[in-house]
Structure formats: structure tokens, C-alpha cells
Design a protein around this motif. Structure first.
Motif, PDB file in Angstrom:
ATOM      1  N   SER A 270       0.850  -1.187   0.000  1.00 49.25           N
ATOM      2  CA  SER A 270       0.000   0.000   0.000  1.00 49.25           C
ATOM      3  C   SER A 270       0.884   1.234   0.000  1.00 49.25           C
ATOM      4  O   SER A 270       1.798   1.363   0.824  1.00 49.25           O
ATOM      5  CB  SER A 270      -0.919   0.018   1.223  1.00 49.25           C
ATOM      6  OG  SER A 270      -1.672   1.218   1.262  1.00 49.25           O
ATOM      7  N   ALA A 271       0.619   2.127  -0.934  1.00 53.74           N
ATOM      8  CA  ALA A 271       1.440   3.333  -1.037  1.00 53.74           C
ATOM      9  C   ALA A 271       1.262   4.262   0.148  1.00 53.74           C
ATOM     10  O   ALA A 271       2.057   5.179   0.335  1.00 53.74           O
ATOM     11  CB  ALA A 271       1.098   4.079  -2.331  1.00 53.74           C
ATOM     12  N   THR A 272       0.233   4.038   0.966  1.00 53.65           N
ATOM     13  CA  THR A 272       0.036   4.875   2.141  1.00 53.65           C
ATOM     14  C   THR A 272       1.028   4.549   3.248  1.00 53.65           C
ATOM     15  O   THR A 272       1.288   5.392   4.107  1.00 53.65           O
ATOM     16  CB  THR A 272      -1.389   4.694   2.679  1.00 53.65           C
ATOM     17  OG1 THR A 272      -1.614   3.310   2.991  1.00 53.65           O
ATOM     18  CG2 THR A 272      -2.398   5.143   1.643  1.00 53.65           C
ATOM     19  N   SER A 273       1.587   3.343   3.240  1.00 60.32           N
ATOM     20  CA  SER A 273       2.510   2.943   4.310  1.00 60.32           C
ATOM     21  C   SER A 273       3.855   2.447   3.794  1.00 60.32           C
ATOM     22  O   SER A 273       4.835   2.466   4.529  1.00 60.32           O
ATOM     23  CB  SER A 273       1.868   1.845   5.170  1.00 60.32           C
ATOM     24  OG  SER A 273       1.522   0.722   4.375  1.00 60.32           O
ATOM     25  N   GLU A 303      -3.544   2.402  -3.943  1.00 61.93           N
ATOM     26  CA  GLU A 303      -3.404   3.866  -3.824  1.00 61.93           C
ATOM     27  C   GLU A 303      -2.061   4.331  -4.398  1.00 61.93           C
ATOM     28  O   GLU A 303      -1.303   5.066  -3.757  1.00 61.93           O
ATOM     29  CB  GLU A 303      -3.544   4.310  -2.360  1.00 61.93           C
ATOM     30  CG  GLU A 303      -4.777   3.816  -1.671  1.00 61.93           C
ATOM     31  CD  GLU A 303      -6.061   4.395  -2.253  1.00 61.93           C
ATOM     32  OE1 GLU A 303      -5.986   5.458  -2.908  1.00 61.93           O
ATOM     33  OE2 GLU A 303      -7.125   3.799  -2.067  1.00 61.93           O
ATOM     34  N   HIS A 305      -1.309   6.505  -6.426  1.00 65.86           N
ATOM     35  CA  HIS A 305      -1.147   7.946  -6.584  1.00 65.86           C
ATOM     36  C   HIS A 305      -0.496   8.587  -5.364  1.00 65.86           C
ATOM     37  O   HIS A 305      -0.070   9.747  -5.424  1.00 65.86           O
ATOM     38  CB  HIS A 305      -2.507   8.597  -6.856  1.00 65.86           C
ATOM     39  CG  HIS A 305      -3.502   8.409  -5.749  1.00 65.86           C
ATOM     40  ND1 HIS A 305      -4.322   7.300  -5.666  1.00 65.86           N
ATOM     41  CD2 HIS A 305      -3.804   9.164  -4.667  1.00 65.86           C
ATOM     42  CE1 HIS A 305      -5.082   7.391  -4.602  1.00 65.86           C
ATOM     43  NE2 HIS A 305      -4.795   8.524  -3.972  1.00 65.86           N
ATOM     44  N   ARG A 306      -0.423   7.849  -4.243  1.00 69.73           N
ATOM     45  CA  ARG A 306       0.252   8.385  -3.053  1.00 69.73           C
ATOM     46  C   ARG A 306       1.773   8.433  -3.239  1.00 69.73           C
ATOM     47  O   ARG A 306       2.448   9.162  -2.528  1.00 69.73           O
ATOM     48  CB  ARG A 306      -0.081   7.520  -1.843  1.00 69.73           C
ATOM     49  CG  ARG A 306      -1.560   7.467  -1.505  1.00 69.73           C
ATOM     50  CD  ARG A 306      -2.033   8.734  -0.854  1.00 69.73           C
ATOM     51  NE  ARG A 306      -3.415   8.634  -0.419  1.00 69.73           N
ATOM     52  CZ  ARG A 306      -4.076   9.605   0.199  1.00 69.73           C
ATOM     53  NH1 ARG A 306      -3.451  10.746   0.435  1.00 69.73           N
ATOM     54  NH2 ARG A 306      -5.326   9.456   0.551  1.00 69.73           N
ATOM     55  N   ASN A 308       5.067   9.689  -4.953  1.00 68.67           N
ATOM     56  CA  ASN A 308       5.419  10.842  -5.777  1.00 68.67           C
ATOM     57  C   ASN A 308       6.099  10.371  -7.062  1.00 68.67           C
ATOM     58  O   ASN A 308       6.353   9.174  -7.260  1.00 68.67           O
ATOM     59  CB  ASN A 308       6.301  11.820  -4.990  1.00 68.67           C
ATOM     60  CG  ASN A 308       7.561  11.156  -4.458  1.00 68.67           C
ATOM     61  OD1 ASN A 308       8.167  10.328  -5.135  1.00 68.67           O
ATOM     62  ND2 ASN A 308       7.965  11.521  -3.251  1.00 68.67           N
ATOM     63  N   THR A 330      -5.950   3.219  -8.175  1.00 67.77           N
ATOM     64  CA  THR A 330      -6.012   4.627  -7.819  1.00 67.77           C
ATOM     65  C   THR A 330      -7.425   5.151  -8.015  1.00 67.77           C
ATOM     66  O   THR A 330      -8.151   4.694  -8.898  1.00 67.77           O
ATOM     67  CB  THR A 330      -5.026   5.461  -8.657  1.00 67.77           C
ATOM     68  OG1 THR A 330      -5.173   6.846  -8.312  1.00 67.77           O
ATOM     69  CG2 THR A 330      -5.264   5.290 -10.136  1.00 67.77           C
ATOM     70  N   GLU A 332      -7.633   8.541  -8.295  1.00 67.36           N
ATOM     71  CA  GLU A 332      -7.341   9.811  -8.952  1.00 67.36           C
ATOM     72  C   GLU A 332      -7.067   9.584 -10.438  1.00 67.36           C
ATOM     73  O   GLU A 332      -6.710   8.483 -10.858  1.00 67.36           O
ATOM     74  CB  GLU A 332      -6.133  10.482  -8.295  1.00 67.36           C
ATOM     75  CG  GLU A 332      -6.262  10.672  -6.801  1.00 67.36           C
ATOM     76  CD  GLU A 332      -7.381  11.616  -6.429  1.00 67.36           C
ATOM     77  OE1 GLU A 332      -7.707  12.494  -7.255  1.00 67.36           O
ATOM     78  OE2 GLU A 332      -7.943  11.487  -5.320  1.00 67.36           O
ATOM     79  N   GLN A 337      -1.794  12.071 -11.851  1.00 70.82           N
ATOM     80  CA  GLN A 337      -1.182  11.542 -10.635  1.00 70.82           C
ATOM     81  C   GLN A 337      -0.142  10.455 -10.886  1.00 70.82           C
ATOM     82  O   GLN A 337       0.581  10.084  -9.964  1.00 70.82           O
ATOM     83  CB  GLN A 337      -2.270  10.971  -9.713  1.00 70.82           C
ATOM     84  CG  GLN A 337      -3.326  11.984  -9.303  1.00 70.82           C
ATOM     85  CD  GLN A 337      -2.774  13.108  -8.467  1.00 70.82           C
ATOM     86  OE1 GLN A 337      -1.763  12.950  -7.780  1.00 70.82           O
ATOM     87  NE2 GLN A 337      -3.413  14.272  -8.508  1.00 70.82           N
ATOM     88  N   ASP A 467     -14.597  14.473  -4.263  1.00 63.50           N
ATOM     89  CA  ASP A 467     -13.230  14.645  -3.781  1.00 63.50           C
ATOM     90  C   ASP A 467     -12.808  16.064  -4.114  1.00 63.50           C
ATOM     91  O   ASP A 467     -12.716  16.441  -5.272  1.00 63.50           O
ATOM     92  CB  ASP A 467     -12.298  13.627  -4.444  1.00 63.50           C
ATOM     93  CG  ASP A 467     -10.894  13.694  -3.877  1.00 63.50           C
ATOM     94  OD1 ASP A 467     -10.656  14.520  -2.973  1.00 63.50           O
ATOM     95  OD2 ASP A 467     -10.038  12.918  -4.327  1.00 63.50           O
TER      96      ASP A 467
END
Length: 639
Positions: A270-273, A303, A305-306, A308, A330, A332, A337, A467
Motif C-alpha cells: 500500500s502506497a500509504t505505508s 493507492e 497515486h500516493r 510521488n 487509484t 485519482e 497523478q 473529492d
């Protein structure tokens, strides 16, 4: 060193016999320690049974085995003989080397007590298969493998991986609630609660096969190219783009299950973590798998798009050379993104918002798997009102209108719908509010009904997809602008409400209205700009929710006002002329220049200028550079 004991005397040896707590074998007390060492090594979980692949059995604890009587009864002895494993005498050879002969009547396997109510194996469970066969007078099976064949087949689906643990479907749920006599037993309220607690229903009901994946026929329908590739396990690098709850993670889960069958390694991040080091570790392992074992690796990034742009660049060479197959999910727009170089190496799959019919199908699948019965409001007489004590009738019911309402309120988000269903059912079970009469019908007092009002109360309001920083933000403001331009005040109010109810900043909307007042209304109604500026100041003073009516008034005013884009079009022509000019821009004519100093006057600045108020008649004078004389930007696009 040898130690003498009661076993030296045959009479004392018979008087001091004990029973093994693992295999229930009787033996002299002096032999028990050595026997236990061997017995526990052979059967570490405390159960003497042959190794059966893909079988899941409950193992009795050692303390329960110690409670077994030392001298078995005749019935127990016959059951134990029926349950003795047929391993070709191998277990007897192992025991005969160090242990004394088994006395007649001793049991080789312990009795299995009936499962307690509420335990995983005790839901609707009857006697053990061997005991049931003996009670029926039939021949006992030769081994546990034969006695538990139905149980092994039921457990075979869970042996493929840990991801299937705790998952059920409609067939498994019906089998779990079996009842004697061949009629299915409906689950009790407490059993439904146990199924719902612990895990989100959206994760539990995630399908494992493409044929159960509904609502995305355009992307993975039967005749699509992507479905053919997925069924052939030829998965290309993909970017799954769609709103929340449309099936992006579910589709990745289906690909993961299919990959296991073809020995393809599937890794989820997961791109969030996750960090760049985590990605590099996965890529390094994928390189080793490909080099040494010729094994493919699929990397799923949720995710994406999290990440960069520099983090996304990490994938480029490895996706290019085929070290990994990348699947990104994603919400987005990938055009904004996701790195353009990465987009060129992946295929973008657009997943749309689920239609109401697909959400209803998903909700009904969950309702059936939980054993909840649906009340049909269109039938004049409900069969559930009769014979309330039957075990085939569920103790938890839900109105069909509640399912339809939940599907509409979910706004195409299956996750929101399933979690809303879980919340409504758990809330009703927690309050244990029973119902007696509904629509003139009499119902048993021990049953729980989930109504339409329960669903609405659980969701509070419609699940609005919006969003403020994403794709839907620009879609809605574009729709508002075009509705006002088309003088459709009703549609303009709708899109305004979509934005404000979705959490949009009212000052952003007010700024857009100021722009619209000049761009689209313009000189046709100059007071529109005053109205828009006043609206912006009012929103700044009082804020939400009071300022929503100010915005609504301005939107309706601008939608009904006459429109003129004369100024807007003329200025666009000026910009086009300036941007398309070749060479240096023409100088300002001398008579139009300001001459604040004597030197500038001596150079000719301002000479020949005609001051218009000094003339009673119109003055003929050129105001454009020599190269642009005769150009009218209100009538022509190019200079």
C-alpha cells in the motif's frame, strides 16, 4: 542406571497401570515417561491420527484427554476400534519396540466429545461420522480419512492459502446451518452476530473468481480482451482507475488467487505505508525468483497515486524488462497523478461506478450467506407469519425495501453498501428489538427485523462521491458552469448542491461565480458582476451552512440572466494575436506615448495627440500600431 520398581513384580505391575493421556493406551507406570516422549514426538498436537493432506480437524487438549476414564466401556472400545487408523501396521511397529502389548479392550484413539454450542465446529454439528455410522448399524469406516471425507472436502477450499481463512459464501453458509432430516436449519441471531463481528463484511464477501465479479462488464466482461488475458494467466501491467468501492482491490484479489494456481508470486503493498526501500526489496526478490526459478512476480500497489513521481520512477526499468508485472489501483486521474513514462508501460483500466442492480446483487449475496431471510413487501401474505417455531425459518429478517434503499444510498460504492448492511444488522441485534406486528401480520416474538429506517439511520445520508482535490471536483464545477451558461437554473442548483453537500469550500464556488458573471453574462447584464461579488463577501462573512442560500440565489440569477461573451471572445482574440506574432512586437506610436520630461518631448513623445474632450465632434485618430491598423478584435480572431 537401571531403577527397579513395581514392574519387576508382575503382580505389582498389573496393579500400577496408567493410561497415556495422548493415545489412551494402558501400560505400567514405569513405562509412561518413555512412552510419552515417543508419543508426543509422533503426535505433537496430542492426537494419534494418520497424516491426511488438506484436512482440518479439531484436536482435543491434553487436559480433556486426562479426564477420560482409565478403563474404557464396551461402547467406547467398539468406537475406538472403528476409529483406528489403517496405516498398514506402521504405528503398531513403532509402539511395540518399547511399550508392552496393549491390553484387550484398550482404545488406541481418544473419544471426541461433541462440539460445544458456539464453538467453530459446533454450529449445527451432530455426532462424529464414525459414531453416527455405528449408531446406524452400518459398517464403521476403516480410517479417519474415510470417516471424515465430507469434512475434508469442506476444508479443502481453505487449504490453498491463508487469505481464505474466515471467509464464507452462500453454499458454505447453508452447509454450516444444516439440520437433521435434510432440511436446512436457519442460523440463530447469535450465530449471525458471530459471523458479522471481527471483520468488515466488505472484506469477508470479496469474491475469488471472475464469474462472481459483477458490475464491470465493460472492463472485464466475457468478451473483453482483459478477461481473456486474466483467464490465461497472462496478466499485463495495469493501472486500475475508478471511484471507491467499484472493485479495484477485489479484481487484484481475484488475480492473486488465480496466480497462486499457476505458481506466480503475488505481492501486495500500500502506497500509504510502504516506502521506496520496501519496493526495492520486492524487486530484488523478484529478480532472484526470475533468475533461479523462472517464476513471475506480480506487484500490486494500492493507492499508487500516493507515491510521488520519483518513487514511481523506481518501477520503470523493472516493468520495462519484465522483472515485475505492476498492478496499481487509484481513485485519482492517472493523467495527473501517475508518471507519464509509467503510464506508457501500463494499460489503464477504467472501472465505473457500480449500477444499482449490481449493488443489489452484491447485497443479496451477503444476505444469503449470512442466512438472513428477506421479507417480500409485494406479497399480500407473508409465509413467515406462520409456523414461527420451524428451524428452517431465520431468526433475523430484512425487508426487501431496506436492501433496495441501501443499494441506492450507497451511490455505486459496494464497500459502503456492505458495511452499511453490517452496521444495520449489528445495531438491531445489539438492541435485540423484536417485532410483533407489521402490516397486520403476526410474527413470532423471538425474531429480529431490519427495516428500511434502520438502514437510513445507519448511513444517516447518501454516500456522496466527491473529492475536493480530485477528478470529481473538476467534473462538478464544470457541470455547474455549463448549466448556468445554458440557462438551466434547476440543473445548476443540483450541481451546486452536489458540491456543497460533498464538502466543497463555498468561497471556491463564489470565486467561480464572479468569473462567470464577467465571462458569460458580461455586458448583457453588468449588474451580474455586482451580484457575484456581493455573494462572495457574504460567504466570507457568515460561512457554511448559512451561506448556501446566498450561493443558490446567485447561481439562479446568473442562470436566468442574459448572456454575452463579446468581451470574453474579443480578449481571447487579443491573446491569440500576441502569442502568434512573429518577430519583435510593434512599438507604441509616438503620439500615444507619455512625455513627463523635456527630453521625452524633444524626442517626439506625445506630439500630434488629439485630446478628445477638447473637440465637440468625434476625433479620427489611430490607436493601434502601424502594423495593426484596421484590425477589429471584436469581429475577427486573428490580427
Amino acid at each position: 542406571m537401571e531403577v527397579s520398581g513395581p514392574e519387576d513384580d508382575p503382580l505389582l505391575a498389573q496393579l500400577h497401570r496408567v493410561q497415556c493421556p495422548v493415545c489412551q493406551q494402558a501400560m505400567p507406570a514405569a513405562h509412561i515417561n518413555a512412552h510419552l516422549d515417543r508419543c508426543l514426538l509422533l503426535h505433537p498436537a496430542g492426537l494419534a491420527e494418520p497424516a491426511q493432506p488438506r484436512a482440518k480437524r479439531r484436536r482435543p487438549s491434553e487436559s480433556s484427554a486426562l479426564k477420560q476414564p482409565a478403563t474404557p466401556t464396551a461402547a467406547e472400545s467398539s468406537e475406538g476400534e472403528a476409529e483406528e487408523p489403517d496405516d498398514g501396521g506402521e504405528s503398531e511397529d513403532r509402539e511395540s519396540d518399547d511399550a508392552p502389548p496393549t491390553p484387550s479392550g484398550a482404545r488406541l484413539l481418544p473419544d471426541f466429545p461433541g462440539a460445544r454450542p458456539g464453538s467453530p465446529g459446533g454450529k449445527g454439528a451432530g455426532p462424529r461420522p464414525a459414531a453416527a455410522a455405528a449408531a446406524a448399524g452400518g459398517a464403521s469406516p476403516r480410517s479417519w480419512g474415510e470417516a471424515e471425507a465430507p469434512e475434508e472436502e469442506e476444508a479443502a477450499g481453505d487449504a490453498d492459502g491463508e487469505d481464505d481463512a474466515g471467509r464464507w459464501d452462500a453454499d458454505a453458509g447453508a452447509a454450516a446451518f444444516g439440520a437433521p432430516g435434510g432440511r436446512p436449519r436457519a442460523p440463530a441471531a447469535e450465530e449471525v452476530r458471530q459471523l458479522l463481528e471481527g471483520k468488515p463484511l466488505a472484506d469477508t464477501m470479496r469474491p475469488d473468481a471472475l464469474q462472481d465479479f459483477v458490475g464491470q462488464g465493460r472492463a472485464v466482461g466475457p468478451e473483453t480482451l482483459l478477461r481473456s488475458l486474466l483467464e490465461a494467466s497472462e496478466v499485463p501491467s495495469l493501472i486500475l482507475w475508478g471511484p471507491p468501492g467499484c472493485g479495484k482491490t477485489t479484481l487484484a484479489h481475484i488475480i492473486a488467487n488465480n496466480s497462486k494456481k499457476h505458481s506466480i508470486r503475488f505481492v501486495t503493498l500500500s502506497a500509504t505505508s510502504a516506502k521506496t526501500t520496501d519496493v526495492r526489496d520486492v524487486i530484488k526478490q523478484a529478480q532472484n525468483e526470475k533468475r533461479f526459478f523462472k517464476r513471475k512476480t506480480i506487484l500490486f500497489i494500492d493507492e499508487i497515486h500516493r507515491f510521488n513521481k520519483s518513487q514511481q520512477d523506481t518501477f520503470l526499468p523493472h516493468v520495462e524488462c519484465g522483472t515485475i508485472t505492476l498492478i496499481g489501483a487509484t481513485t485519482e486521474n492517472p493523467s495527473f497523478q501517475v508518471n507519464a513514462a509509467l503510464l506508457s508501460r501500463c494499460r489503464v483500466i477504467v472501472l465505473e461506478k457500480l449500477p444499482v442492480e449490481a449493488v443489489v446483487t452484491i447485497l443479496m449475496r451477503a444476505v444469503n450467506s449470512l442466512g438472513i431471510q428477506v421479507l417480500d413487501s409485494s406479497r399480500p401474505a407473508d409465509p413467515l407469519s406462520h409456523g414461527g417455531n420451524s428451524s428452517s425459518e431465520s431468526s433475523v429478517l430484512i425487508e426487501d425495501k431496506a436492501v433496495d434503499t441501501l443499494a441506492h444510498l450507497s451511490d455505486g460504492d459496494a464497500r459502503a453498501g456492505l458495511n452499511g448492511l453490517q452496521l444495520a444488522v449489528l445495531a438491531r441485534l445489539s438492541t435485540r428489538k423484536t417485532f410483533g406486528k407489521k402490516g397486520g401480520q403476526s410474527y413470532p416474538p423471538s425474531r429480529v427485523l431490519v427495516t428500511e429506517s434502520d438502514v437510513k439511520e445507519g448511513l444517516q445520508r447518501s454516500h456522496i462521491l466527491y473529492d475536493r482535490a480530485g477528478e470529481e471536483h473538476y467534473n462538478c464545477i464544470s457541470a455547474l458552469h455549463k448549466s448556468m451558461r445554458g440557462s438551466d437554473s434547476s440543473a445548476a442548483l443540483y450541481w451546486l448542491g452536489r458540491m456543497l453537500e460533498g464538502g466543497e469550500d463555498p468561497l471556491y464556488v463564489a470565486r467561480r461565480l464572479v468569473r462567470f458573471a464577467s465571462e458569460d453574462v458580461g455586458l448583457a447584464d453588468p449588474s451580474a458582476l455586482t451580484q457575484a461579488v456581493a455573494t462572495y463577501q457574504g460567504c466570507h462573512f457568515i460561512g457554511m451552512p448559512e451561506c448556501e442560500v446566498l450561493l443558490a440565489q446567485c447561481v439562479v440569477y446568473l442562470a436566468r440572466a442574459p448572456k454575452s461573451v463579446e468581451v470574453y471572445s474579443a480578449y481571447n482574440n487579443v491573446k491569440a494575436c500576441l502569442r502568434g506574432h512573429q518577430g519583435p512586437l510593434p512599438p507604441v506610436p509616438l503620439h500615444l506615448r507619455n512625455a513627463p520630461t523635456r527630453l521625452m518631448k524633444d524626442l517626439g513623445y506625445g506630439q500630434g495627440y488629439k485630446y478628445n474632450p477638447a473637440y465637440s465632434e468625434p476625433v479620427e485618430q489611430e490607436y493601434l500600431p502601424q502594423e495593426l491598423r484596421g484590425v477589429d478584435f471584436f469581429k475577427q480572431r486573428r490580427c
